[in-house]
Structure formats: C-alpha cells, structure tokens
Motif scaffolding. Structure first.
Motif, PDB file in Angstrom:
ATOM      1  N   ASN A 266       0.818  -1.215   0.000  1.00 52.14           N
ATOM      2  CA  ASN A 266       0.000   0.000   0.000  1.00 52.14           C
ATOM      3  C   ASN A 266       0.851   1.263   0.000  1.00 52.14           C
ATOM      4  O   ASN A 266       0.521   2.258  -0.652  1.00 52.14           O
ATOM      5  N   LEU A 267       1.975   1.264   0.738  1.00 47.05           N
ATOM      6  CA  LEU A 267       2.864   2.426   0.712  1.00 47.05           C
ATOM      7  C   LEU A 267       3.439   2.611  -0.682  1.00 47.05           C
ATOM      8  O   LEU A 267       3.424   3.717  -1.243  1.00 47.05           O
ATOM      9  N   GLN A 268       3.956   1.524  -1.253  1.00 44.53           N
ATOM     10  CA  GLN A 268       4.538   1.601  -2.590  1.00 44.53           C
ATOM     11  C   GLN A 268       3.513   2.105  -3.604  1.00 44.53           C
ATOM     12  O   GLN A 268       3.820   2.906  -4.491  1.00 44.53           O
ATOM     13  N   SER A 269       2.276   1.638  -3.453  1.00 40.70           N
ATOM     14  CA  SER A 269       1.214   2.032  -4.371  1.00 40.70           C
ATOM     15  C   SER A 269       0.903   3.518  -4.251  1.00 40.70           C
ATOM     16  O   SER A 269       0.868   4.256  -5.248  1.00 40.70           O
TER      17      SER A 269
ATOM     18  N   VAL B 106       7.646   4.657 -10.287  1.00 34.38           N
ATOM     19  CA  VAL B 106       7.316   3.247 -10.446  1.00 34.38           C
ATOM     20  C   VAL B 106       7.683   2.512  -9.157  1.00 34.38           C
ATOM     21  O   VAL B 106       8.793   2.684  -8.634  1.00 34.38           O
ATOM     22  N   PRO B 107       6.787   1.697  -8.622  1.00 39.85           N
ATOM     23  CA  PRO B 107       7.083   0.983  -7.370  1.00 39.85           C
ATOM     24  C   PRO B 107       8.215  -0.028  -7.533  1.00 39.85           C
ATOM     25  O   PRO B 107       8.401  -0.600  -8.603  1.00 39.85           O
ATOM     26  N   SER B 108       8.941  -0.238  -6.450  1.00 35.01           N
ATOM     27  CA  SER B 108       9.937  -1.308  -6.431  1.00 35.01           C
ATOM     28  C   SER B 108       9.293  -2.657  -6.149  1.00 35.01           C
ATOM     29  O   SER B 108       9.945  -3.695  -6.258  1.00 35.01           O
TER      30      SER B 108
ATOM     31  N   ARG C 142      -4.340  -2.701  -2.993  1.00 36.05           N
ATOM     32  CA  ARG C 142      -4.151  -2.307  -1.599  1.00 36.05           C
ATOM     33  C   ARG C 142      -3.921  -0.812  -1.442  1.00 36.05           C
ATOM     34  O   ARG C 142      -4.048  -0.276  -0.345  1.00 36.05           O
ATOM     35  N   GLY C 143      -3.566  -0.152  -2.536  1.00 37.82           N
ATOM     36  CA  GLY C 143      -3.358   1.293  -2.496  1.00 37.82           C
ATOM     37  C   GLY C 143      -4.061   1.960  -3.653  1.00 37.82           C
ATOM     38  O   GLY C 143      -4.961   1.381  -4.276  1.00 37.82           O
ATOM     39  N   MET C 144      -3.661   3.168  -3.966  1.00 36.10           N
ATOM     40  CA  MET C 144      -4.345   3.971  -4.976  1.00 36.10           C
ATOM     41  C   MET C 144      -3.926   3.640  -6.406  1.00 36.10           C
ATOM     42  O   MET C 144      -4.641   3.953  -7.355  1.00 36.10           O
ATOM     43  N   GLN C 145      -2.757   3.043  -6.564  1.00 40.67           N
ATOM     44  CA  GLN C 145      -2.208   2.841  -7.900  1.00 40.67           C
ATOM     45  C   GLN C 145      -2.929   1.730  -8.654  1.00 40.67           C
ATOM     46  O   GLN C 145      -3.510   0.821  -8.051  1.00 40.67           O
ATOM     47  N   THR C 146      -2.884   1.832  -9.984  1.00 39.70           N
ATOM     48  CA  THR C 146      -3.450   0.821 -10.872  1.00 39.70           C
ATOM     49  C   THR C 146      -2.384   0.375 -11.862  1.00 39.70           C
ATOM     50  O   THR C 146      -1.340   1.031 -12.021  1.00 39.70           O
TER      51      THR C 146
END
Length: 386
Positions: A310-313, A322-324, A333-337
């Motif tokens: 969720n933090l990465q997202s 870009v997430p690791s 789990r987070g905002m990213q898609t």
C-alpha cells in the motif's frame, strides 16, 4: 548503455573498494529505539501535511513507536554531505550517491533476511549494482523513474519531441522565444543530460554512456551547457520553487520530476510532461542505513514498512514513480493501478539511463573518462558563466 551498470563506470568504482567493504550485518531486529532520522528527497516521506490523502508515516509511528524525523535534500551531493556529517539513520539515495556512500564507508550492509517483504521486490532491482557490491546488499529499493521534460501547455500546442527546447534558442508555439523561460537542474549530474542529448544529435562524438565521457565528449557537453546558460532563468534544485516559477515567473519548460508535474496538474495548472526522442536519464533510489546509525531497529522496521504494497502504491501515485514492488501496481491495496504504473514508465526500465557516479576508469579504458570531482567544479563554472 542501459540500467545495467556493468559498465566501466560502476565496475571501476566497485573494484576500487571491493574487498574493503564491511561485511558485518545486523542479525536480529530488537525493540524500537523511539525514532528514526531520515534524509529523503522532497515528497518521498509524507505524513498527510501536504495532502491528507497521502500519509504513510502516522500508522507506522503508531504501530512501532518509532517517530519519523525527515530532513529533505534537493541533490545527491547534499545527501552525501549530510550522511558524511552523521546524525542520520537512513537516506533515500539515488545511483549517483549510493556507490559513493558505500565507497566512503558511510553506509552499512543490510541483512535482507530481516526484511520479510524483500521477496516481493522487483527482481530487476534486488541485485542492482547501485546498491549491491560483491554480493552484499547496502539497502532496499524504494522507487524509480525518469527525469521528464515538464512543459506549459499554453506555450506548446503539442508535446515537445526533443530536449532542444531547453538547450537551443528558438521561438515557441506561443510566438515567444524560449530565452529566459527555461530551467536546468542545479546539480553536476545534469552534465549527463547534455551528453545524452549529444548522443542522439552528434553520434560522431561516439558517446555510448552519458556517465562515461572522455575529454572531447566532456568538452562538447560543457559547450552545450554554456549555450544553455544563455537561456536559463534559474537552475532549480528545490521542487517547490520550481513549481512556483512555472506558476508565477513565466517558466515554460524544464527537466523535472513527475512529482512536480503531478502537483501542478492537481492544482489545475496548464502543465504536462513527456520523454522526448533522445530518451531520458533517471533515478533508482535505495533506502540505505548509516554505518553509525543510532536507531538500527527502527531503521529495519522502516525499511520493511517501505516495501509494503500500500505504501509503494500510494507513493507511486503521489510522486509519479514506479514501485519497487510490482504487486503495488495491481493488487488494489493502495491507490495505484496497472494503467497508472504503465503511464509512469513501468515498461521503460531498459530505456532509462539511471544516474550513476562518473569515474575515470571506464569502458573506454583506464583513466580515459572524466571523474565526478571535475563534473562538480566545472558545472559550478558553467552556472557562474565560465
């Protein structure tokens, strides 16, 4: 040249101290010490103060009792200086700082066995040469992304196709000159942006890596930067000052980070970004622990926390990076898609020339390339008009 720093630039720096690195590692994580002190890029560690929707600090503090203290740094050189001074536990270091910190013995090996979420890290990053030396890890991957060309859509009818809008004087689509309306990054690593531009437009120079420049290639890059000096209204290093300049000072184009682009667009400003035909330099940042960290337990807790999906997202959305942890793009789990990660450059990993520290021993030969200390002094000269 790709992200694989099995180029001379990295290998020469690694070989300079291979066998001298400290191999001692923390063997267990104990109770938290009550705080963790971090040097970080602006926007990297948020507690809801800028935007209430983005807060990955408060719950960590509540769960661990480790209060998070952040000192922001605007350049890699500033980060290295702060870590050399001491008093910090962690740093979010880019590739042009991380190997210097390892070589200078300012950071310690990280025991990835004590970080349960290590297995979720992108396989392309786990052993990345900007934080791994002789098989020893010196940090946990955090975020990565490109340096983009940010532009004002009122001044550009269409997205610029070349970085020439910040390197060469021209009349823009709004009928005005770009002179005095563009910016450049206030850091010696910007020389690499000039070198990359020349790789595309002057192939006869034979540049194969913007971080490995012989004397002739380096001189050409400096000449281009002196030309750019006539156009630049400000050399930026503070993200928020750059945003203010785009809003209030008539700046219409500059190399930037997705962070500024996202914030300005969220404010309704006429801002967009692109990666022009010449490509882009970029950053792959690593959370590294000071060799004398006073709060190692809280540091390990924080490194584990930073790899949570969720933090990465959320950080990926906030910073435009870009997430690791690849799952952060799609697990909900987070905002990213997945679409958001794709837009941020997930598929461009092989195309980005990630920041690294220039050294003299490179693929062109021993002592053939201009080392970083000269980049520092000469870029100061360029900014000063020399």
């Amino acid at each position: 040249m790709t992200h694989r720093l099995k180029s001379g630039s990295a290998l020469a720096l690694v070989m300079a101290f291979a066998g001298q690195v400290a191999l001692a590692q923390v063997t267990e994580v104990g109770p938290g010490e009550g705080q963790v002190n971090i040097v970080a890029w602006p926007g990297y560690i948020e507690r809801g103060e800028t935007d209430a929707a983005f807060d990955w600090v408060t719950k960590f503090e509540e769960a661990t009792g480790c209060m998070v203290n952040v000192k922001t740094a605007n350049t890699s050189d500033e980060m290295v200086a702060l870590m050399n001074e001491g008093g910090f536990d962690l740093v979010t270091a880019s590739g042009d700082a991380s190997l210097r910190l390892i070589a200078g013995k300012r950071v310690q090996p990280v025991n990835v066995d004590l970080i349960p979420s290590w297995s979720t890290v992108d396989d392309r990053l786990k052993d990345a040469p900007w934080h791994t030396v002789d098989g020893v890890h010196y940090g946990t991957p955090y975020m990565w992304g490109p340096n983009v060309l940010m532009y004002n859509t009122d001044a550009f009818a269409e997205a610029p196709t070349s970085w020439n809008v910040v390197f060469e004087e021209m009349t823009l689509a709004d009928g005005q000159s770009n002179k005095g309306r563009v910016q450049a990054y206030d850091g010696p690593i910007h020389i690499a942006d000039a070198a990359q531009y020349l790789m595309f437009h002057k192939p006869e120079l034979g540049i194969t890596s913007p971080y490995e420049l012989n004397e002739d290639q380096y001189a050409a890059a400096l000449d281009l930067l002196r030309q750019q000096r006539q156009l630049v209204s400000r050399y930026w290093h503070d993200a928020f000052i750059q945003m203010d300049d785009f809003k209030n000072e008539g700046v219409v184009a500059s190399g930037s980070w997705p962070f500024q682009v996202n914030l300005l667009k969220a404010e309704g400003q006429p801002i967009a970004s692109t990666i022009p035909q010449e490509g882009a330099t970029g950053w792959a940042d690593t959370t590294m622990m000071h060799v004398d960290a006073a709060n190692p337990n809280c540091s390990y807790m924080w490194m584990e926390h930073t790899l949570s999906s969720n933090l990465q997202s959320d950080l990926s959305v906030w910073f435009g990076a870009v997430p690791s942890v690849p799952a952060a793009c799609s697990d909900g789990r987070g905002m990213q898609t997945q679409e958001g990660c794709d837009a941020n450059g997930l598929a461009d990993f092989e195309k980005i020339r990630f920041w690294t520290t220039p050294v003299s021993n490179c693929t062109q030969g021993e002592g053939a390339c201009v080392p970083y200390y000269r980049w520092v002094s000469d870029y100061i000269g360029v900014i000063g008009g020399r």
